[in-house]
Design a protein around this motif. Structure first.
Motif, short mmCIF file in Angstrom:
data_model
loop_
_atom_site.label_atom_id
_atom_site.label_comp_id
_atom_site.label_asym_id
_atom_site.label_seq_id
_atom_site.Cartn_x
_atom_site.Cartn_y
_atom_site.Cartn_z
N TYR A 3 0.85 -1.19 0.00
CA TYR A 3 0.00 0.00 0.00
C TYR A 3 0.88 1.25 0.00
N VAL A 4 0.58 2.21 -0.85
CA VAL A 4 1.33 3.46 -0.94
C VAL A 4 0.46 4.56 -0.34
N THR A 5 0.99 5.19 0.70
CA THR A 5 0.23 6.25 1.36
C THR A 5 0.16 7.48 0.48
N SER A 6 -0.75 8.37 0.82
CA SER A 6 -0.88 9.61 0.04
C SER A 6 0.38 10.46 0.16
N VAL A 7 1.04 10.44 1.29
CA VAL A 7 2.29 11.19 1.46
C VAL A 7 3.37 10.61 0.54
N GLU A 8 3.45 9.30 0.48
CA GLU A 8 4.42 8.65 -0.41
C GLU A 8 4.11 8.97 -1.87
N ARG A 9 2.83 8.95 -2.20
CA ARG A 9 2.39 9.23 -3.57
C ARG A 9 2.80 10.66 -3.97
N ILE A 10 2.60 11.60 -3.04
CA ILE A 10 2.99 13.00 -3.30
C ILE A 10 4.50 13.09 -3.49
N LYS A 14 6.41 14.37 -6.84
CA LYS A 14 7.38 15.48 -6.83
C LYS A 14 8.73 15.03 -7.38
N GLY A 15 9.14 13.83 -7.01
CA GLY A 15 10.40 13.30 -7.53
C GLY A 15 10.38 13.13 -9.03
N GLU A 21 12.00 17.84 -15.07
CA GLU A 21 12.56 19.19 -15.23
C GLU A 21 14.05 19.11 -15.55
N LYS A 22 14.77 18.27 -14.80
CA LYS A 22 16.21 18.13 -15.04
C LYS A 22 16.47 17.56 -16.43
N GLY A 23 15.65 16.63 -16.85
CA GLY A 23 15.80 16.06 -18.19
C GLY A 23 15.57 17.09 -19.27
N VAL A 24 14.56 17.93 -19.09
CA VAL A 24 14.29 18.99 -20.07
C VAL A 24 15.45 19.98 -20.09
N GLU A 25 15.95 20.36 -18.90
CA GLU A 25 17.08 21.29 -18.83
C GLU A 25 18.28 20.73 -19.58
N LYS A 26 18.59 19.46 -19.34
CA LYS A 26 19.73 18.83 -20.02
C LYS A 26 19.52 18.82 -21.53
#
Length: 107
Positions: A3-10, A14-15, A21-26
């Motif tokens: 089970y994945v909690t909502s905090v883990e899901r968030i 975010k990760g 974003e880093k991939g687009v920057e590169k």
């Protein structure tokens, strides 16, 4: 399946967003570098090695892909190396005088 909690899901979301974003920057950085290399090849062919060597440090100052693309077109309009060097110096000064917002830095 665990089970994945909502905090883990968030956290996972975010990760993933940061990774994207880093991939687009590169990708944008690689595009800018590729455009610089192409411009230098074109300058070398049009005006010779000396002008290409003079152009390289000025082009390094330019971080916006669209500016580099515009310079690629402007190269065809420059009748001689003085016109070209004036054009890239003006583009570099304009970027230094009026840097774009960080979100537009590499577009």
């Amino acid at each position: 399946m665990r089970y994945v909690t909502s905090v883990e899901r968030i956290g996972i979301q975010k990760g993933m967003e940061k990774g994207m974003e880093k991939g687009v920057e590169k990708g944008v950085e690689k595009g800018v570098e590729s455009q610089r290399r192409m411009l230098l090849r074109q300058v070398r062919r049009q005006f010779g090695e000396t002008v290409a060597e003079q152009s390289a440090p000025v082009l390094e100052q330019i971080q916006q892909l669209l500016v580099l693309e515009d310079l690629g077109e402007a190269l065809f309009d420059c009748r001689d190396e003085q016109a070209w060097l004036a054009r890239i110096n003006a583009a570099a000064r304009a970027q230094t005088d009026h840097p774009p917002p960080s979100s537009e830095m590499s577009l």
